[in-house]
Enzyme design. Structure first.
Site, short mmCIF file in Angstrom:
data_model
loop_
_atom_site.label_atom_id
_atom_site.label_comp_id
_atom_site.label_asym_id
_atom_site.label_seq_id
_atom_site.Cartn_x
_atom_site.Cartn_y
_atom_site.Cartn_z
N LYS A 106 0.82 -1.22 0.00
CA LYS A 106 0.00 0.00 0.00
C LYS A 106 0.85 1.26 0.00
O LYS A 106 0.51 2.23 -0.66
CB LYS A 106 -0.98 0.01 1.19
CG LYS A 106 -2.14 -0.94 1.01
CD LYS A 106 -3.31 -0.65 1.94
CE LYS A 106 -4.47 -1.59 1.65
NZ LYS A 106 -5.52 -1.54 2.65
N LYS A 115 -5.24 -10.65 -6.83
CA LYS A 115 -6.49 -10.84 -6.09
C LYS A 115 -7.50 -9.78 -6.54
O LYS A 115 -7.11 -8.68 -6.95
CB LYS A 115 -6.26 -10.77 -4.58
CG LYS A 115 -5.98 -9.39 -4.02
CD LYS A 115 -6.23 -9.32 -2.51
CE LYS A 115 -6.27 -7.86 -2.07
NZ LYS A 115 -6.85 -7.59 -0.79
N LYS A 119 -10.55 -3.51 -5.03
CA LYS A 119 -11.18 -2.28 -5.53
C LYS A 119 -10.16 -1.42 -6.27
O LYS A 119 -10.54 -0.53 -7.02
CB LYS A 119 -11.84 -1.51 -4.39
CG LYS A 119 -10.89 -1.15 -3.27
CD LYS A 119 -11.62 -0.54 -2.09
CE LYS A 119 -10.74 -0.50 -0.88
NZ LYS A 119 -10.87 -1.68 -0.02
#
Ligand code: ATP
Ligand code: LTN
Length: 338
Positions: free
Chosen positions: A118, A199, A202
């Protein structure tokens, strides 16, 4: 219905970081939330404090927390059986996170792969994003949780939570239950429809890669029909060789309840067209009604508020007891009433 006091304690959380949850969230975690509430004492939390670890718009966050709660109810989280609440309404989470942060090694936190992924995508990485897994540990440990239903991507955070609980208990005496992850093998990672090496998320690069629960049924059909497969025409479970078809088989099996091998034989000799067409219908039929139910919960503002406040009150009753124990153990003074 109230659950017996001896029922296992379950806790899980989800971030209000999009307007709709996706199929990965649903099959990886949320379906298990609904199933587990039947014989557990469950606490389910919309973790808005986690959501500010990346840039956010306050108005959007506020609205998404409500939409998230409404979607959970629409999916079957039953406020008569589970306690559903919003994290920021229970201040004990942030209070325990401070204590646990002081038990966490800097190197230990630095090894979290989700932080590395992230932070690589952010222009500006915050300390909050770095300590995110510590807040997650606080969420779980406050409730003396035994089982945590999540997808496979949360395994490492669960390991850290277990280590912190065991370390604290060892240093200060028994305080926290050491929780177990509850991860269903078959659906632990639902893959991106456009890129089955990743995976479903969003933050997918392709707009068709992620199927949202609040998508229009026709949009759901389109996404399934345009899912990446391979140049063969055989519907066969083979995660290495046929990741796209395998992902669709996993989704089909999970939503219909038909075992994968039965689906394989049903589609023997048929092409991907029939297979995808049928799956598109299963998806649209199963997930289609969620949008309407979500809107109904959102339209009844007073009822949604009532459910969330009641959930937060019940959560605080448990969380404050654990926090009081931890405060005492580390030598703090109890908070004064205001
Ligand atoms: P995203 O990658 O979309 O940002 P996230 O992990 O940040 O997802 P959360 O909303 O925090 O999303 O996740 C909620 C739950 O859904 C977690 O238990 C997580 O493990 C699970 N989950 C998320 N994506 C998947 C997936 N593709 N397959 C299975 N489980 C998933
Ligand atoms: N980190 C999780 C969301 C989350 C959570 C939790 C899950 C926050 N607190 C406690 C289970 C238990 C995620 O990103 N999916």
């Amino acid at each position: 219905m109230t659950t017996a006091a001896s029922a296992p304690r379950v806790f899980s959380g989800i971030q209000p970081t999009s307007d709709s949850f996706h199929l990965g969230n649903y099959l990886g975690a949320l379906r298990q939330w609904v199933a587990l509430q039947e014989d557990s004492d469950a606490f389910y939390c919309v973790v808005d404090q986690h959501a500010i670890t990346v840039t956010h718009d306050p108005k959007v966050l506020h609205q998404r927390s409500r939409t998230s709660a409404a979607q959970l109810l629409a999916l079957g989280v039953d406020p008569e059986r589970s306690n559903l609440f919003i994290q920021s309404q229970v201040p004990e989470h942030a209070m325990l996170a401070w204590i646990l942060g002081c038990e966490t090694g800097f190197g230990e936190a630095s090894r979290m792969t989700q932080f590395k992924d992230k932070s690589a995508k952010q222009e500006h990485t915050t300390v909050g994003l770095f300590t995110y897994p510590v807040l997650m540990a606080a969420d779980i440990l406050l409730y003396q949780t035994q089982r945590v239903p999540v997808g496979a991507d949360q395994r490492q955070h669960l390991e850290l939570t277990r280590d912190l609980a065991a370390r604290f208990n060892n240093n200060y005496g028994q305080t926290f239950t050491v929780p177990e992850p509850y991860i269903l093998k078959e659906t632990e990672t639902i893959k991106d429809l456009s890129d089955p090496a990743k995976k479903m998320s969003k933050s997918s690069e392709s707009p068709r890669g992620c199927l949202y629960l609040l998508d229009e049924p026709n949009q759901m059909r389109k996404k399934i029909k345009s899912a990446v497969t391979d140049s063969e025409a055989e519907v066969r479970y083979d995660p290495e060789g046929k990741p796209g078809v395998t992902n669709l088989l996993v989704i089909y099996s999970a939503l219909s309840g038909t075992p994968v091998d039965k689906l394989e034989s049903e589609y023997q000799g048929k092409g991907y067209g029939d297979f995808k067409g049928d799956l598109a219908e299963v998806v649209a039929e199963t997930l289609g009604p969620i949008a309407r139910a979500t809107r109904e919960y959102l339209d009844d503002k007073a009822e949604l508020d009532r459910i969330l406040v009641e959930g937060a009150e019940k959560a605080r009753a448990v969380a404050s007891r654990t926090l009081a124990k931890a405060y005492k153990k580390v030598g703090f003074y109890p908070p004064v009433a205001n």
